[in-house]
Design an enzyme around this catalytic site. Structure first.
Site: not given
Ligand code: ARG
Length: 457
Positions: A155-156, A277, A283, A285, A290
């Site tokens: 939580t948070h 990348s 990388k 990704n 996204e």
């Protein structure tokens, strides 16, 4: 090309205005629905003796061939036609002359377009529901596979209590099951035929709107012809259902992105759903997740644009309403594309269970269970909560965790502590003892899987 409505005009439409006005480059995708609607209309016209049986048969047979020719690519859309309705009618007239000109009796493009969009969206909604079902299925399979894998629940975004991965991922299954019910519900209200409302006021011909409605698989007819041609509530409803669905996919994407970061490393996405990348060789990704998160904004935009188009227009049809289609088409395409890549991304991802477990060992996520231990020995919860808070603070200072704090030390905090506490606060116990309905315990997981299996059929 001369316009069908050219009779009243002395001058042709300006070229730029013509392009501006034309919708065929986007509404041509409704050609099947437009033709099916026209066939139903033609057969009703003859059943009610408004046109002859021979004319109706010829119209329907020709429309069938036009449909085949469009499907096979033999016939191409003529972009000089204003919209798909004009195109089909002019093609029909090209092929059978005056008989074709009888089709538009007791009909207007206003009810025609309204029926086309409903038919189109009805099919697309079915398709989207079946894509959601596939995703729910993928989620359930992952949950089965990792039924007992322990991870920190947050939580948070702070470690809170231990849960199983199955419990976490099934939460998304629940959201998606609601998405299905929302779409089915919207479909129910959408499934009434506006055909026969004509321009706005109905017609002087003795038509039978129930007949066309039944032929087209509608549950009934819209009872007010003005509403029939002006209503786009179903577009707004579907767009809100799509927006909520995308919001769910976006939240899920956000977690996928976090979990695949080095900071978490809870999952490994399959190479086929990640990208590299151009400059940083190391990388990998999570572009798909996204993009789904990004495209959510686009679908919200479609909803807002639809609501805004509708908010100020007087009854009945106004040309503004032509703008309904690009928004709803864009949303349909986007949602389908997103679900299409999201599901295999989930199916092919691997869980790094050790990392999840290690993360669950940190952050005192069994502190609630330690407090519950004291409560079960008779201490009021608030007092137990305060005690455990002090113990956590002590452990942090001494660089210890609850599992490594010696029993003698526990006893200094409270004499109720016995060495059985270690078993009570083990992560496995914390999870397996959460037997409350809907909790992370195994019985609840099984119930959730059983419930969701109804949404995978
Ligand atoms: N292309 C139009 C649309 O999508 C069809 C309806 C046209 N009706 C009219 N009265 N101009 O809205």
């Amino acid at each position: 090309m001369e316009k069908m409505w050219a009779g009243r005009f002395q001058k042709a439409l300006d070229k730029q205005a013509d392009d501006f006005n034309s919708s065929i480059h986007f509404d041509s995708r409704m050609f099947r629905q437009d033709i099916t609607g026209s066939m139903a209309h033609a057969s009703m016209l003859s059943a009610k003796n408004i046109i002859s049986k021979e004319d109706s048969d010829l119209i329907i047979a020709t429309l069938e061939v036009i449909l085949e020719d469009l499907e096979s690519g033999k016939l191409e859309f003529d972009l000089a036609c204003e919209d798909i309705h004009m195109f089909v009618e002019s093609e029909l007239t090209k092929r059978i002359g005056d008989v074709g000109k009888r089709l538009h009796t007791a009909r207007s493009r206003n009810d025609q377009v309204a029926v086309d969009i409903r038919l189109y969206l009805r099919d697309e909604t079915e398709e989207i529901i079946s894509l959601i079902k596939k995703l729910i299925s993928a989620i359930c399979n992952k949950a089965e596979q990792y039924k007992t894998a322990i991870m920190p629940g947050y939580t948070h975004l702070q470690r809170a209590q231990p849960i199983t991965f199955a419990h976490h991922i099934l939460a998304y299954g629940m959201m998606l099951s609601r998405d299905i019910t929302r779409l089915l519900d919207a479909k129910k209200r959408m499934n009434y035929s506006p055909l026969g409302s004509c321009a706005l006021a109905g017609t002087t011909y003795n038509t039978d709107r129930y007949m066309t409605a039944e032929k087209l698989g509608f549950d009934g007819i819209t009872l007010n012809s003005i509403d029939g041609v002006s209503d786009r509530d179903f577009c707004a409803e579907l767009l809100s259902a799509f927006s909520i669905l995308m919001m769910h996919l976006s939240r899920f994407s956000e977690e996928i992105i976090l979990w695949s970061s080095w900071e978490f490393k809870f999952i490994e996405l399959d190479d086929s759903y990640t990208t590299g990348s151009s400059i940083m060789p190391q990388k990998k990704n999570p572009d798909m997740a996204e993009l789904v998160r990004g495209k959510t904004g686009r679908v919200y935009g479609d909803l807002i644009s639809m609501l805004t188009v509708l908010k100020g227009i007087p009854l009945a049809y106004n040309k503004d309403m032509q703008e309904d289609k690009e928004s709803i088409f864009d949303a349909v395409d986007t949602v389908k594309m997103c679900l299409g890549v999201f599901t295999p991304m989930i199916e092919t991802m691997t869980l790094l269970c050790d990392n999840m477990y290690k993360a669950a060992q940190k952050g005192f996520i069994n502190a609630t269970d330690l407090a519950d231990y004291l409560v079960k020995k008779g201490m009021p919860f608030r007092t137990a909560y305060k005690h455990v808070g002090e113990i956590v603070a002590y452990c942090i200072k001494e660089n210890l965790v609850l599992e490594t704090l010696p029993i003698e030390k526990y006893k200094e905090f409270d004499s109720l502590f016995e060495s059985d506490l270690y078993n009570e606060i083990s992560l496995e116990t914390c999870v397996s003892k959460r037997i409350s309905q809907g909790g992370t315990g195994i019985e609840s997981i099984n119930k959730q899987l059983e419930y969701l299996s109804e949404y995978t059929k």
